[in-house]
Scaffold this active site. Structure first.
Site, PDB file in Angstrom:
ATOM      1  CG  HIS A 172      -0.338  -0.515   2.465  1.00 25.65           C
ATOM      2  ND1 HIS A 172      -0.852  -1.589   3.140  1.00 25.65           N
ATOM      3  CD2 HIS A 172       0.745  -0.130   3.152  1.00 25.65           C
ATOM      4  CE1 HIS A 172      -0.112  -1.843   4.203  1.00 25.65           C
ATOM      5  NE2 HIS A 172       0.859  -0.963   4.233  1.00 25.65           N
ATOM      6  CE1 TYR A 258      14.258  -0.886   2.123  1.00 24.15           C
ATOM      7  CE2 TYR A 258      12.947   0.885   1.210  1.00 24.15           C
ATOM      8  CZ  TYR A 258      13.045  -0.255   1.980  1.00 24.15           C
ATOM      9  OH  TYR A 258      11.934  -0.756   2.594  1.00 24.15           O
TER      10      TYR A 258
END
Length: 488
Positions: A172, A258
């Site tokens: 989502h 990341y």
């Protein structure tokens, strides 16, 4: 429409399972179906079955709800199987955060890549393949596997390539990012359009339009910086927007894991995060949040049960993809969303074997992806670095290859910015030993890892991270909830 069966694996995730279930009931044609719940926790299974059965009774629906710890029985005859599991639970997850901190790796979530996400994948993939075996053998022929469990890309990669099951990964993050952009631009319902593309948790708003007018970087930057809340909570995302030219779907804390530039030094971590909520960068934030939620459900269960007796608001359907995909497949009403599937050329500048997250349309013919998308070069470079880690991690999990696992962790962007090879080798040994009960494919490697740890000279430290908060008690959670209600 004929009745069909949906199986939910990991249904003991009570809040999320309730949301999926009520979304499904919002489709008029689906009220005569069977929903089979399965989980390894009999306790959680009893709680969620009681809640869902109460919803069905209160709304006088014919929906059948069953529950069993026998996963194969739950999957038997199912047309759709939804996966929400967290293999190893909070016990293993705590090690995903705790052990890397000894080597200087500070994670906010640790469920996608980085040291924690990679080990999470090692725990998940053998179980995912067991699910796929059951689906092939006892589910309805051609059954679809909808995976919500993280690490999304690794789990979906394993299910498609090695499980040989029709699989789509669902998240989502795109919806939440779109809601933010709509808010900063003052967009009403139906006025904002966008294309997001990339890989899960590194998906990029490559085209944003307000009433058909293309919105560029400078306008987005100005709108975010002028927002009284997002300007503080999303500092890192705004910085990436300035440098890359596009906004990322993922939260401030998640995105920071990341990229090798924002979490590699403690003083830099505190510069870029916001402590108003766990998702904006707090050390181990999602672990704390998950622990508090588990305790909250246990204590407040009677209230959850009472609320299940209220009439359903069929207009309050969420934007979680699952019910909308099922509706499109079963009725032909077209649904547009962003889905995790094998690339196969959809994104021109990402590898064909990668699991991408990109736009697609669903109808009775299935999920049809929009092909020919080319990411900005910086976005592609960032995604490819993660894809290479994901690929090695999946292959290591399938083979039980601890040397390849260490190479995957070594190549992780954030870990590589912090740790030496010797530190990575020892960290992986320590994590594999700590999580041995959930890593059957590494059983042959555990004794050797223990022996290396007994002789290691690599120094570690006791560190809680740059921005750690303690788990709140039920009393503190109640007080916080009361304060928020009073402020509203």
């Amino acid at each position: 429409m004929s009745s069909f069966k949906i199986a939910i694996i990991g249904a003991g995730s009570i809040g999320f399972t309730k949301k999926l279930f009520t979304d499904i009931l919002c489709v008029p044609e689906f009220r005569d179906i069977e929903v089979a719940l399965t989980d390894i926790s009999e306790h959680n299974l009893r709680m969620i079955k009681t809640i869902l059965s109460r919803i069905v009774a209160a709304n006088e629906l014919p929906t059948k709800v069953t529950a069993t710890t026998d996963r194969r029985k739950a999957i038997e005859g199912a047309r759709y199987i939804i996966n929400c599991v967290r293999v190893g639970g909070l016990e293993a997850y705590a090690d995903d955060i705790r052990i890397p901190l000894k080597y200087g790796v500070d994670q906010c979530v640790g469920d996608t890549i980085c040291a924690g996400g990679i080990l999470y994948g090692q725990r998940n993939i053998p179980v995912i393949l067991d699910f796929c075996k059951d689906i092939r053998e006892v589910a309805e022929p051609g059954a679809k596997f909808l995976n919500y469990a993280n690490p999304m890309a690794m789990n979906t990669w394993a299910a498609i390539e090695y499980g040989k099951v029709d699989t789509v990964g669902l998240c989502h993050g795109v919806q939440h990012g779109g809601e933010q952009i709509a808010e900063i631009l003052g967009a009403e319902d139906g006025e904002l359009d966008f294309i997001c593309s990339g890989i899960n948790h590194q998906t990029w708003f490559v085209d944003v339009r307000l009433n058909g007018r293309k919105i560029g970087r400078d306008e987005l930057v100005s709108a975010f910086e002028a927002h009284p809340v997002f300007s503080q909570q999303e500092k890192l995302r705004i910085d990436v927007l300035k440098r890359f030219g596009v906004y990322s779907t993922e939260s401030n804390g998640h995105l920071s894991e990341y990229l090798p530039w924002y979490r590699k030094r403690p003083d830099e971590i505190t510069r870029w995060i916001d402590m108003s909520d766990w998702i904006h960068g707090e050390t181990g934030g999602y672990l704390r949040y998950s622990t508090e939620n588990r305790n909250w459900f246990e204590t407040e269960y009677p209230q959850f049960l009472e609320s299940a007796s209220a009439p359903l608001d069929f207009k309050a359907r969420s934007n979680e993809h699952a019910s909308h995909i099922l509706e499109a497949l079963e009725t032909g009403r077209v649904y547009r969303g962003h889905f995790n599937l094998k690339n196969n050329g959809v994104i021109t500048n990402l590898p064909p074997d990668a699991i991408i997250e990109s736009p697609g349309f669903v109808d009775r013919f299935g999920i049809n992806m929009v092909a020919g998308i080319t990411l900005p070069e910086a976005c592609a470079a960032t995604c490819i670095a993660s894809i290479n880690v994901q690929r090695m991690s999946v292959h290591a999990a399938i083979a039980g290859d601890i040397d390849l696992l260490k190479l995957a962790v070594l190549h992780d962007p954030l870990v590589g910015a912090i740790c030496t090879p010797d530190e990575v080798w020892q960290m992986v040994d320590e994590m594999v030993v700590a999580q041995a009960e959930w890593l059957p494919q590494y059983a042959h490697a555990i004794d050797a890892a223990k022996d290396r740890l007994s002789r290691s000279t690599v120094q570690t430290r006791t560190w809680n991270g740059a921005a750690r908060r303690p788990v709140r008690s039920i009393e503190e959670l109640r007080a916080d909830k009361a304060d928020k209600q009073a402020a509203e």
